[in-house]
Design an enzyme around this catalytic site. Structure first.
Site, mmCIF file in Angstrom:
data_model
loop_
_atom_site.group_PDB
_atom_site.id
_atom_site.type_symbol
_atom_site.label_atom_id
_atom_site.label_comp_id
_atom_site.label_asym_id
_atom_site.label_seq_id
_atom_site.Cartn_x
_atom_site.Cartn_y
_atom_site.Cartn_z
ATOM 1 N N HIS A 446 18.650 93.926 -6.943
ATOM 2 C CA HIS A 446 19.380 92.532 -7.164
ATOM 3 C C HIS A 446 20.186 92.394 -8.435
ATOM 4 C CE1 HIS A 446 19.481 87.726 -7.568
ATOM 5 N NE2 HIS A 446 20.286 88.125 -6.753
ATOM 6 N N GLU A 458 17.123 93.192 -10.891
ATOM 7 C CA GLU A 458 15.795 93.221 -10.277
ATOM 8 C C GLU A 458 15.461 94.009 -9.383
ATOM 9 O OE1 GLU A 458 14.714 88.396 -11.176
ATOM 10 O OE2 GLU A 458 16.298 88.796 -9.314
ATOM 11 N N ASN A 496 15.505 83.639 -10.241
ATOM 12 C CA ASN A 496 15.948 82.370 -9.250
ATOM 13 C C ASN A 496 14.652 81.495 -9.098
ATOM 14 O OD1 ASN A 496 18.686 83.095 -9.154
ATOM 15 N ND2 ASN A 496 18.619 83.746 -6.911
#
Ligand SMILES: NC(=O)c1ccc[n+]([C@@H]2O[C@H](COP(=O)([O-])OP(=O)(O)OC[C@H]3O[C@@H](n4cnc5c(N)ncnc54)[C@H](O)[C@@H]3O)[C@@H](O)[C@H]2O)c1
Length: 591
Positions: A446, A458, A496
């Site tokens: 990510h 990530e 997130n």
């Protein structure tokens, strides 16, 4: 208007009180400092003298200004002295009964017009006000530590506080060169109300061993530009203080997300209170030190070796695909930039070239490095060209069916042993993996937007990802000078999952008319040193994108507190999507 409050008494001259006394005296006002007893008063005076001497050394003010300032401050230990003040600011330890007793005494001592302010962080201002017969002239004034450098002041009104008293205190704050924001009497006010829920989730994430403390902290620093990671910040604040604030928040909200994570209780019970005791989430060189003693070796040490990566493929032609291709080409990998058509791929390469050009113009890249990266990038409209790639990163539309179809295609094309990575931000990596006959080779990478600038990646391993695939991606990130953090395959990953509940809390705060968009943004920027306030960030990210992520998080964890705030849903339904549509929480078209 007349200058508000020519004489101010400060009761309790510890960390906060001493700072407040100096700040008020700097505005030319007389300050009556009051401590508990003679010995504490002597210590407080020494503290004020030392702090101001330090300020002179740092050239924050001149020796003359210091003398003038000290001449304005008197320090004693008789509360009766408060009778001469127009405003009393109480900064004694955070104990309700102590504060209530002092307010009852002040109510008797001070003339009826005197305004009484408490510096409490987490106690109820209303309950403190109820100890007096003048609740309309009682309010909270929440400064931040260290007072001399933190510009934010939360001015807290109870349902009984007169608007005039709050406005006068806000005017005083402005004269101290502070930025006052208006808040109601709720545990945590604006800043701590938003901050501590997030810190608590980070503690719980660590406790569930979802990621290491270093990775959680690095993810929030590098992924969101926060000045400090949440666990390092908890250590700085003090684990005991954090628990007290969270307990107070939970008592009012009954929201499980505010119930202190069990690990906070364990650390507190063990006396591991953070920096001040030399150990909390991290271990420090000594009590009070900020220097962390290295923990167990992280990163690649003790891992299986990764697979060899000589050439890579990137699927997609949008912002992320182009950015990722640029990162990998700059790291020296031959990159196949594969899109649905040759034309799309060519356009993506042209975008990549533009971005490289901008870096050269800004002096971040030499012309030779630009040429080398361009020479390494080959656009293609044929996925079949990816047959020889050792690693393929997919950055196509955020739609599970589209991604699964692409993974099925890659499964047919790519050579055995090739690593297949998805850059999804909210879909399960495992669902991409099971679209192939080789789920052990599939992993999440990510990246953050813009990929060339954002350091964080990530690295998301599923329950089926092979260890050497994880190693391969970690090694690749190292070569591309990205900071990799590792986590498991669940909604939101690290960043997130911690960021969006906080943004949602901010929307809820607004929806409940607790504070304004501007005050909340100002409070988070000045109180926490965040680069953007929550509403600025939501408008940049896009309200529709934010809503989707919040829905995914809620769907995954089914935590009632994670349900998207109705106000966000309404704005999205109304087509207010943020900057991209000209209007979100703010109207950008009119600016
Ligand atoms: N430290 C922070 O980061 C911070 C930030 C914002 C707000 N606050 C709040 O500010 C308030 C003060 O906190 P602090 O960190 O300065 O505490 P502190 O322990 O450093 O200072 C408290 C001072 O009050 C004095 N005191 C105790 N009883 C007294 C009495 N009866 N009369 C007069 N003085 C008395 C103590 O001698 C001490 O000097 C608390 O309500 C706290 O929650 C603290």
């Amino acid at each position: 208007m007349e200058r508000p409050f020519p004489t101010v008494a400060v009761v309790g001259l510890g960390t906060m009180g001493a700072g407040v006394a100096v700040a008020v005296a700097r505005s030319g006002r007389r300050v009556i400092g009051i401590e508990a007893d003679q010995a504490s008063a002597a210590r407080a005076l020494a503290r004020i003298e030392e702090a101001t001497a330090h300020a002179v050394e740092r050239e924050r003010f001149t020796p003359e200004a210091r003398s003038a300032l000290l001449a304005l401050i008197s320090v004693g230990h008789d509360l009766q002295a408060a009778a001469g003040a127009d405003l009393v600011i109480e900064e004694v330890p955070e104990q309700l009964e102590l504060k209530r007793r002092i307010f009852a005494d002040l109510d008797r001592i001070c003339p009826p017009a005197t305004v009484l302010a408490t510096g409490t962080t987490a106690l109820s201002v209303t309950r403190i006000a109820a100890a007096t017969a003048r609740p309309e002239r009682v309010l909270g004034v929440h400064f931040f530590n260290p007072v001399h450098s933190m510009r934010l002041v939360e001015v807290v009104r109870t349902v009984l506080t007169s608007p005039q008293a709050a406005e006068d205190v806000a005017a005083l704050a402005r004269e101290l060169d502070k930025e006052p924001v208006a808040a109601g009497d709720r545990a945590g006010f604006i800043v701590n109300g938003l901050l501590f829920a997030y810190l608590n989730q980070a503690a719980a994430m660590f406790e569930s061993r979802y990621a290491t403390r270093e990775d959680i902290d690095a993810a929030m620093r590098l992924g969101c530009g926060l000045p400090m990671g949440p666990l390092a910040l908890l250590d700085l604040i003090g684990i005991d203080t954090a628990r007290t604030v969270l307990e107070a928040m939970y008592e009012q909200s009954k929201d499980r997300l505010h119930a202190p994570a069990p690990i906070l209780g364990q650390l507190a019970a063990a006396g591991l209170l953070g920096r001040k005791s030399g150990r909390g989430f991290y271990t420090y060189e000594a009590p009070g030190s900020s220097k962390v003693v290295a923990g167990p070796a992280a990163g690649l040490a003790g891992r299986v070796a990764g697979r060899e990566v000589r050439s890579v493929g990137v699927c997609g032609s949008g912002t992320m695909a182009t950015g990722i291709a640029e990162v990998l080409a700059k790291a020296g990998y031959p990159v196949l930039l594969a899109a649905r058509s040759q034309e799309k791929a060519d356009r993506a390469k042209a975008q990549l070239a533009k971005s490289l050009e901008r870096s050269v113009a800004k002096g971040r890249l030499t012309a030779e490095q630009r040429d080398a990266a361009l020479a390494l990038t080959t656009p293609t409209g044929q996925y079949a060209d990816l047959a020889e790639a050792d690693l393929v990163v997919e950055a196509v539309a955020e739609d599970l069916e589209v991604k699964r179809e692409l993974f099925a295609t890659l499964d047919k094309i790519c050579k055995p042993g090739a690593v297949l990575a998805t850059t999804t931000s909210s879909l399960p990596v495992i669902s991409c993996a099971t679209a192939t006959s080789r789920p052990q080779d599939v992993i999440g990478m990510h990246f953050f937007n813009p990929a060339p600038a954002m350091k964080l990646v990530e690295v998301v391993s599923t329950v089926l990802t092979a260890e050497d695939v994880t190693s391969t991606v970690l090694e690749l990130c190292g070569k591309a000078r990205k900071h990799a953090v590792e986590c498991g395959d669940r909604a939101g990953f690290i960043v997130n999952a911690l960021l969006f509940p906080y943004l949602n809390d901010a929307v809820r705060m607004l929806q409940e008319h607790y504070a304004t968009v501007d005050d909340i943004d100002t409070a988070m920027k000045l109180g926490c040193g965040y680069p953007m306030g929550p509403f600025e960030l939501l408008d940049v990210v896009g309200l529709d994108v934010s809503l989707t992520i919040e829905q995914v998080l809620h769907q995954e964890f089914r935590e009632p507190g994670l349900a998207a705030a109705p106000l966000l849903e309404h704005l999205v339904a109304a087509g207010c999507l943020g900057r991209k549509s000209g209007r979100g929480f703010r109207d950008h078209a009119r600016r």
